[in-house]
Design an enzyme around this catalytic site. Structure first.
Site, short mmCIF file in Angstrom:
data_model
loop_
_atom_site.label_atom_id
_atom_site.label_comp_id
_atom_site.label_asym_id
_atom_site.label_seq_id
_atom_site.Cartn_x
_atom_site.Cartn_y
_atom_site.Cartn_z
N GLU A 12 -21.50 -21.61 34.38
CA GLU A 12 -20.25 -21.56 35.13
C GLU A 12 -19.14 -22.35 34.42
O GLU A 12 -18.01 -21.91 34.37
CB GLU A 12 -20.46 -22.08 36.55
CG GLU A 12 -19.26 -22.02 37.44
CD GLU A 12 -18.81 -20.61 37.78
OE1 GLU A 12 -17.72 -20.48 38.35
OE2 GLU A 12 -19.53 -19.63 37.49
N THR A 122 -5.37 -8.81 38.13
CA THR A 122 -6.55 -9.65 38.31
C THR A 122 -7.83 -8.87 38.51
O THR A 122 -8.91 -9.44 38.41
CB THR A 122 -6.36 -10.61 39.51
OG1 THR A 122 -6.12 -9.82 40.68
CG2 THR A 122 -5.21 -11.56 39.27
#
Length: 134
Positions: A12, A122
């Site tokens: 992550e 996005t």
């Protein structure tokens, strides 16, 4: 960061050490199929023509196929450094909408997407720049 993990997939997030080296985070070792690296490689390859970004994208795709693919889709990884930790039974919608799209476009030598004329929103949809719309 991808090459440093045991799966070839980045966690992550990573941290920079005092030696300007990347360290895999102990607090977020998971991978949830995010698109940001693939998007960056696509844009950098498109702007520079450097085949290194295409190679990195292919390596990421192969790692995802090997470690995240399931019988019915794809799954996130619990720990990118420990393939034996297994998968989470979850596939975020952005994986198909963005991650795979950018990895595909990165490998497509005939893409007609001109970054001088288009911008991605996005959700990785290419949109014509406003000043070009007549």
């Amino acid at each position: 960061m991808y090459a440093q993990s045991n799966t070839g997939i980045a966690p992550e997030y990573v941290r920079f050490s005092d030696k300007n080296d990347l360290q895999l985070s102990k607090h977020a070792p998971y991978y949830i199929l995010r698109p940001e690296a693939a998007e960056t490689f696509f844009i950098l390859h498109t702007l520079t023509g450097d085949p290194t970004y295409r190679e990195w994208g292919w390596e990421i795709f192969q790692a995802i196929e090997h470690h995240c693919k399931t019988d019915i889709g794809y799954a996130s990884l619990v720990d990118v450094n420990n393939p034996e930790a297994g998968q989470n039974d979850k596939m975020e919608s952005f994986f198909l909408a963005e991650t795979l799209k950018y990895l595909y476009l990165l490998q497509d030598p005939d893409t007609e997407l001109d970054l001088e004329e288009r911008v991605f929103n996005t959700e990785a949809h290419p949109l014509r720049l406003l000043h070009l719309i007549q």
